[in-house]
Design an enzyme around this catalytic site. Structure first.
Site, short mmCIF file in Angstrom:
data_model
loop_
_atom_site.label_atom_id
_atom_site.label_comp_id
_atom_site.label_asym_id
_atom_site.label_seq_id
_atom_site.Cartn_x
_atom_site.Cartn_y
_atom_site.Cartn_z
N LYS A 119 25.86 -33.87 -15.41
CA LYS A 119 25.29 -35.12 -15.91
C LYS A 119 24.60 -34.54 -17.26
O LYS A 119 25.01 -35.22 -18.55
CB LYS A 119 23.67 -35.56 -15.22
CG LYS A 119 24.76 -36.87 -13.80
CD LYS A 119 22.55 -37.47 -13.02
CE LYS A 119 23.28 -37.75 -11.83
NZ LYS A 119 22.23 -38.92 -11.71
N ASP A 135 20.03 -44.58 -14.54
CA ASP A 135 18.83 -44.36 -13.32
C ASP A 135 17.85 -44.89 -13.61
O ASP A 135 17.46 -46.33 -12.25
CB ASP A 135 18.40 -43.47 -12.48
CG ASP A 135 19.95 -42.40 -12.66
OD1 ASP A 135 21.05 -43.05 -12.06
OD2 ASP A 135 19.87 -41.07 -12.14
#
Ligand code: ATR
Length: 279
Positions: free
Chosen positions: A66, A103
């Protein structure tokens, strides 16, 4: 032409993303696929930089890539910038590589769906844990105007470091002071691994917590963690963590396939069955 998307990272064998996106592709009758693509960190930078060569219209990024993905993107959304990590990539019309971190959006989407109005008269929030998930959640709460956001972590320095990233809007708390803070909060969030199958439960005395406070856990195996069970038993509204996993997938699907999908009860049941978790 079939539009292809994928989960990328290393490993990707346990990801539930193909199940979630596959369900939506079928439901909406879209000519598209969502695959698993193992991308080891050594080759991640080259892979994301030369994204078009992979034949994908977009992808999700999971551990450990990420941060690498965020670094190679030409454009990042506010969340990915704040996180220094991207989990959703696409190419814009000019061929620029764009990245988002969904998220936090997933966390908020779950609360919006399961506890509508939770943010209407918000008081303080208390977030337990200071890892990657906590970072996304603190960012999301502040972006929604929830303030102050207290962060308590076993390793207090990590809570201090995280709070410092948000310049005064969030405050670190020592783990021992959770009890004294509880009476002041209207939202309690567990982002630690405590309460997960195979881990010890999160043992805190909820007595001081107002009964109209909302309690949520990012752990979803088991679906009702000991924390949520204890909160529910004393009358608090509770929201489990499965929805965050499902809602964080929504923006990517919409971006790649042009339809905003819904997180339905049927999808929840499908994923629970696949995980072998009792509903
Ligand atoms: P994630 O990316 O899911 O947030 P992580 O970065 O590994 O995962 O963070 C795990 C969190 O759970 C941390 O806040 C960790 O606390 P430490 O920073 O002190 O390690 C917390 N955690 C794990 N086991 C714990 C325990 N036994 N008691 C309290 N906190 C615990």
């Amino acid at each position: 032409m079939t539009r292809r998307a994928a989960i990328t990272g290393y490993p990707v064998t346990h990801s539930r993303s193909p199940l979630v996106h596959g369900y939506w592709l079928k439901l909406h009758g879209i000519d598209g696929t969502y695959e698993r693509m193992g991308v080891p960190p050594e080759s991640a930078e080259a892979f994301y930089r030369d994204f078009a060569a992979s034949g994908l219209v977009g992808c999700n990024v999971t551990v450990p890539n990420k941060e690498i993905a965020a670094r190679v993107c030409d454009d990042l959304d506010e969340a990915a910038k704040a996180m220094g990590a991207a989990n959703t990539l696409w190419l814009d019309g000019a061929g620029r590589l764009c990245g988002a971190n969904t998220d936090g959006i997933g966390f908020l989407g779950n609360l919006d769906q399961m506890a509508p109005g939770w943010d209407e008269n918000p008081g303080a929030a208390l977030v337990l844990g200071a890892g990657g998930a906590s970072r996304a959640i603190v960012w999301a709460l502040l972006s929604r105007g929830i303030t102050p956001v207290y962060i308590a972590n076993r390793t207090e320095q990590k809570a201090k470091d995280l709070a410092a990233r948000f310049e005064g809007d969030s405050k670190a708390l020592s783990w021992d002071n959770i009890g004294t803070m509880l009476e002041n909060v209207s939202l309690l969030v567990n982002t630690t691994s405590l309460g997960m199958e195979g881990q010890p439960p999160l043992e805190i005395d909820l007595d001081p917590l107002p009964t109209d406070a909302l309690v949520t856990d990012i752990v979803y195996a088991p679906l009702e963690t000991p924390l949520l069970a204890a909160a529910r038993a004393r009358g608090n509204k509770v929201v489990d963590g499965l929805g965050m996993l499902l809602h964080q997938a929504v923006p990517g699907f919409e971006r790649w396939f042009g339809v905003k999908p819904r997180v339905t009860e049927e999808l929840r049941r499908l994923v629970l069955a696949d995980l072998g978790i009792a509903p």
